[in-house]
Design an enzyme around this catalytic site. Sequence first.
Site, PDB file in Angstrom:
ATOM      1  CB  THR A 100       7.226 -33.758 -17.708  1.00  0.00           C
ATOM      2  OG1 THR A 100       8.544 -34.272 -17.940  1.00  0.00           O
ATOM      3  CG2 THR A 100       7.090 -32.410 -18.386  1.00  0.00           C
ATOM      4  CE  LYS A 114       8.287 -38.844 -18.576  1.00  0.00           C
ATOM      5  NZ  LYS A 114       7.172 -37.877 -18.656  1.00  0.00           N
ATOM      6  CD  GLU A 160       5.984 -45.921 -23.866  1.00  0.00           C
ATOM      7  OE1 GLU A 160       5.370 -45.743 -22.798  1.00  0.00           O
ATOM      8  OE2 GLU A 160       7.223 -45.932 -23.934  1.00  0.00           O
TER       9      GLU A 160
END
Length: 265
Positions: A28, A140, A173
């Site tokens: 992204t 990802k 995270e």
Amino acid sequence: MFWINGEAQEYLSVCDRAVQFGDGCFTTARVRNGGIELLAEHLKRLQSGCERLLIADPDWQALKGEMLAAASIQHEGVLKVIISRGVGGRGYSATGCQQPTRIVSLSPYPEHYLHLRDAGARLVVSPVRLAMNPLLAGIKHLNRLEQVLIRAQFEQAAADEALVLDTEGKLVECCAANLFWRKGNQVFTPQLTFSGVQGIMRQHIISLLEARGYVCQEVRAELNHLADASEVLICNALMPVLPVCQIGDWSYSSRQLFNQIIPHC
């Protein structure tokens, strides 16, 4: 707006392995002034993801052109790129999958990040723990059910993001961001050997810190390491960096590190 293999359309075959198994990876990117921030890094992420997931190379030149064409439509926005293994195989077998599917989408920029840059982000500790799997750590990939559950939980907690631990209780995270914290002149970020996403902005900030004389250590640390932190930051390619003002009962006011790196992100 959506494009699949370069064609403007919104419908994907139910036989595509992205639908069947979440078999693919994505990135992204931020669109700014009609261009793509950190474009080369986003392409490298996709290439690395395909390599690690044993997905055949898509037409990278065609994909780059599609990304740039999509970004040029909007002054500020979000560009998402998905690479699926494509259609083929029976069951889990990927035999015959030689034509990956390229999916590009464009959406408006999330304006709330601008507010949080001034106000600071409030974090809660998520009760959802991340599974530990070094084969998938850093990528990802399209299997994001953990993040869906994390998001559903913190949306009900009046928080801006969630701090996430792994099944051993170590910091990893946030739901959609990487994590840094500072103690004096030392900066720390979670080690992502077993779970988590190797964010593009995370890598960019590590490089910025080294250039400014900070020692950035990647560590396996527990939540209480943040109790006496001088400063906490979160980052992703869209934010790109936000100061954290609160984690539960802990408050943070320093923006020393944030002020140094935000002009370069």
